[in-house]
Motif scaffolding. Sequence first.
Motif, PDB file in Angstrom:
ATOM      1  N   UNK A  59       6.665  -2.422   2.909  1.00 29.23           N
ATOM      2  CA  UNK A  59       5.634  -2.403   2.601  1.00 29.23           C
ATOM      3  C   UNK A  59       5.436  -0.764   1.705  1.00 29.23           C
ATOM      4  N   UNK A  60       4.281  -0.482   1.215  1.00 25.11           N
ATOM      5  CA  UNK A  60       4.044   0.641   0.234  1.00 25.11           C
ATOM      6  C   UNK A  60       3.941   1.376   1.529  1.00 25.11           C
ATOM      7  N   UNK A  61       4.592   2.427   1.561  1.00 24.40           N
ATOM      8  CA  UNK A  61       3.775   3.117   2.885  1.00 24.40           C
ATOM      9  C   UNK A  61       4.854   4.439   2.731  1.00 24.40           C
ATOM     10  N   UNK A  62       3.779   5.776   3.250  1.00 26.07           N
ATOM     11  CA  UNK A  62       4.391   6.839   3.754  1.00 26.07           C
ATOM     12  C   UNK A  62       4.966   7.466   4.976  1.00 26.07           C
ATOM     13  N   UNK A  63       6.208   6.838   5.097  1.00 25.05           N
ATOM     14  CA  UNK A  63       6.898   6.595   6.658  1.00 25.05           C
ATOM     15  C   UNK A  63       6.633   8.174   7.408  1.00 25.05           C
ATOM     16  N   UNK A  64       6.619   8.947   6.620  1.00 25.50           N
ATOM     17  CA  UNK A  64       5.913  10.557   7.367  1.00 25.50           C
ATOM     18  C   UNK A  64       4.712  10.558   7.784  1.00 25.50           C
ATOM     19  N   UNK A  65       3.509   9.627   7.416  1.00 31.18           N
ATOM     20  CA  UNK A  65       2.127   9.700   7.463  1.00 31.18           C
ATOM     21  C   UNK A  65       1.955  11.289   7.470  1.00 31.18           C
ATOM     22  N   UNK A  66       2.193  11.932   7.036  1.00 33.52           N
ATOM     23  CA  UNK A  66       1.788  13.327   5.970  1.00 33.52           C
ATOM     24  C   UNK A  66       0.892  13.640   4.864  1.00 33.52           C
ATOM     25  N   UNK A  67       0.656  12.580   4.076  1.00 36.60           N
ATOM     26  CA  UNK A  67       0.514  12.631   2.798  1.00 36.60           C
ATOM     27  C   UNK A  67      -0.765  11.651   3.044  1.00 36.60           C
ATOM     28  N   UNK A  68      -0.448  10.531   2.377  1.00 39.45           N
ATOM     29  CA  UNK A  68      -0.805   9.158   2.310  1.00 39.45           C
ATOM     30  C   UNK A  68      -1.157   8.312   2.490  1.00 39.45           C
ATOM     31  N   UNK A  69      -2.005   7.574   3.163  1.00 35.21           N
ATOM     32  CA  UNK A  69      -2.659   6.324   4.068  1.00 35.21           C
ATOM     33  C   UNK A  69      -2.480   5.875   2.590  1.00 35.21           C
ATOM     34  N   UNK A  70      -2.067   4.204   3.076  1.00 31.97           N
ATOM     35  CA  UNK A  70      -2.286   3.260   1.982  1.00 31.97           C
ATOM     36  C   UNK A  70      -3.396   1.905   2.033  1.00 31.97           C
ATOM     37  N   UNK A  71      -4.183   1.295   1.360  1.00 29.36           N
ATOM     38  CA  UNK A  71      -4.673  -0.131   1.781  1.00 29.36           C
ATOM     39  C   UNK A  71      -4.667  -0.987   0.539  1.00 29.36           C
ATOM     40  N   UNK A  72      -4.571  -2.238   1.613  1.00 28.99           N
ATOM     41  CA  UNK A  72      -4.904  -3.161   0.037  1.00 28.99           C
ATOM     42  C   UNK A  72      -3.881  -4.055  -1.160  1.00 28.99           C
ATOM     43  N   UNK A  73      -2.220  -3.362  -0.965  1.00 32.40           N
ATOM     44  CA  UNK A  73      -1.299  -3.809  -1.097  1.00 32.40           C
ATOM     45  C   UNK A  73      -1.434  -5.404  -2.140  1.00 32.40           C
ATOM     46  N   UNK A  74      -1.573  -5.781  -3.175  1.00 34.36           N
ATOM     47  CA  UNK A  74      -1.093  -7.241  -3.927  1.00 34.36           C
ATOM     48  C   UNK A  74       0.170  -7.187  -4.679  1.00 34.36           C
ATOM     49  N   UNK A  95      -8.364  10.877   7.227  1.00 34.38           N
ATOM     50  CA  UNK A  95      -8.017   9.681   8.085  1.00 34.38           C
ATOM     51  C   UNK A  95      -8.116   8.528   6.934  1.00 34.38           C
ATOM     52  N   UNK A  96      -8.631   6.770   7.684  1.00 32.14           N
ATOM     53  CA  UNK A  96      -9.059   5.835   7.403  1.00 32.14           C
ATOM     54  C   UNK A  96      -9.976   5.774   6.535  1.00 32.14           C
ATOM     55  N   UNK A 102     -10.391   7.161  -2.856  1.00 34.58           N
ATOM     56  CA  UNK A 102      -8.666   6.809  -3.278  1.00 34.58           C
ATOM     57  C   UNK A 102      -9.181   6.617  -5.037  1.00 34.58           C
ATOM     58  N   UNK A 103      -7.403   5.819  -4.322  1.00 36.61           N
ATOM     59  CA  UNK A 103      -6.379   5.890  -6.281  1.00 36.61           C
ATOM     60  C   UNK A 103      -5.803   4.765  -6.213  1.00 36.61           C
ATOM     61  N   UNK A 104      -6.211   3.979  -7.220  1.00 40.01           N
ATOM     62  CA  UNK A 104      -5.346   3.007  -8.054  1.00 40.01           C
ATOM     63  C   UNK A 104      -3.649   3.183  -7.624  1.00 40.01           C
ATOM     64  N   UNK A 105      -2.700   2.820  -7.530  1.00 37.14           N
ATOM     65  CA  UNK A 105      -1.082   3.231  -7.791  1.00 37.14           C
ATOM     66  C   UNK A 105      -0.436   1.897  -7.922  1.00 37.14           C
ATOM     67  N   UNK A 106       1.110   2.021  -8.360  1.00 40.20           N
ATOM     68  CA  UNK A 106       1.226   0.869  -9.406  1.00 40.20           C
ATOM     69  C   UNK A 106       2.685   0.627  -8.635  1.00 40.20           C
ATOM     70  N   UNK A 107       3.201  -0.102  -7.508  1.00 43.55           N
ATOM     71  CA  UNK A 107       4.991  -0.387  -7.510  1.00 43.55           C
ATOM     72  C   UNK A 107       5.741  -1.223  -8.225  1.00 43.55           C
ATOM     73  N   UNK A 108       6.613  -1.311  -8.515  1.00 46.80           N
ATOM     74  CA  UNK A 108       7.626  -1.665  -9.261  1.00 46.80           C
ATOM     75  C   UNK A 108       8.734  -2.321  -9.186  1.00 46.80           C
ATOM     76  N   UNK A 109       9.048  -3.459  -8.786  1.00 40.24           N
ATOM     77  CA  UNK A 109      10.466  -3.495  -7.780  1.00 40.24           C
ATOM     78  C   UNK A 109      11.148  -5.009  -7.977  1.00 40.24           C
ATOM     79  N   UNK A 110      12.718  -4.880  -7.969  1.00 37.53           N
ATOM     80  CA  UNK A 110      12.839  -6.702  -8.712  1.00 37.53           C
ATOM     81  C   UNK A 110      12.767  -7.461  -7.585  1.00 37.53           C
ATOM     82  N   UNK A 111      12.726  -7.092  -6.478  1.00 37.55           N
ATOM     83  CA  UNK A 111      12.664  -8.005  -5.374  1.00 37.55           C
ATOM     84  C   UNK A 111      11.240  -7.737  -4.283  1.00 37.55           C
ATOM     85  N   UNK A 112      10.560  -8.391  -4.386  1.00 36.75           N
ATOM     86  CA  UNK A 112       9.232  -8.752  -3.744  1.00 36.75           C
ATOM     87  C   UNK A 112       8.447  -7.878  -2.238  1.00 36.75           C
ATOM     88  N   UNK A 113       9.916  -7.719  -1.867  1.00 36.22           N
ATOM     89  CA  UNK A 113       9.897  -6.487  -0.509  1.00 36.22           C
ATOM     90  C   UNK A 113      10.487  -5.270  -0.998  1.00 36.22           C
TER      91      UNK A 113
END
Length: 116
Positions: A59-74, A95-96, A102-113
Amino acid sequence: MSSMKTWIKLFAVMSALGASSLAADKTLIDYFLPTPIRGQLTAEAWGAPNVLPRDPRNGLEDSSMKQWCYWDGQIVKGPDGKYHMFASRWDQSKGHGGWGGSAAVHAVSDQPIGLT
């Protein structure tokens, strides 16, 4: 069209065609598919004990968990044929409870995952 209107139309069509009686043996959870593992399962990722181990790369996540928290991915498939995910992101150091800034972010991919 809103997702609620889409669901209402889908249920109306299923009822009209009698599909609801064909699916009587299934519950809602029977229609969910597992998310493919993209990285590796770990218990070191954030999350409640009942969702661990999990794959932080699915999913959309900071794998290091040192910079960002994410929520609400649609995820929606756009007219461009690509998959667009819209989510909320905020500073990990807050923290949570920092979601209010929070700020809105947008990710784009050719695959749903995602890409990788």
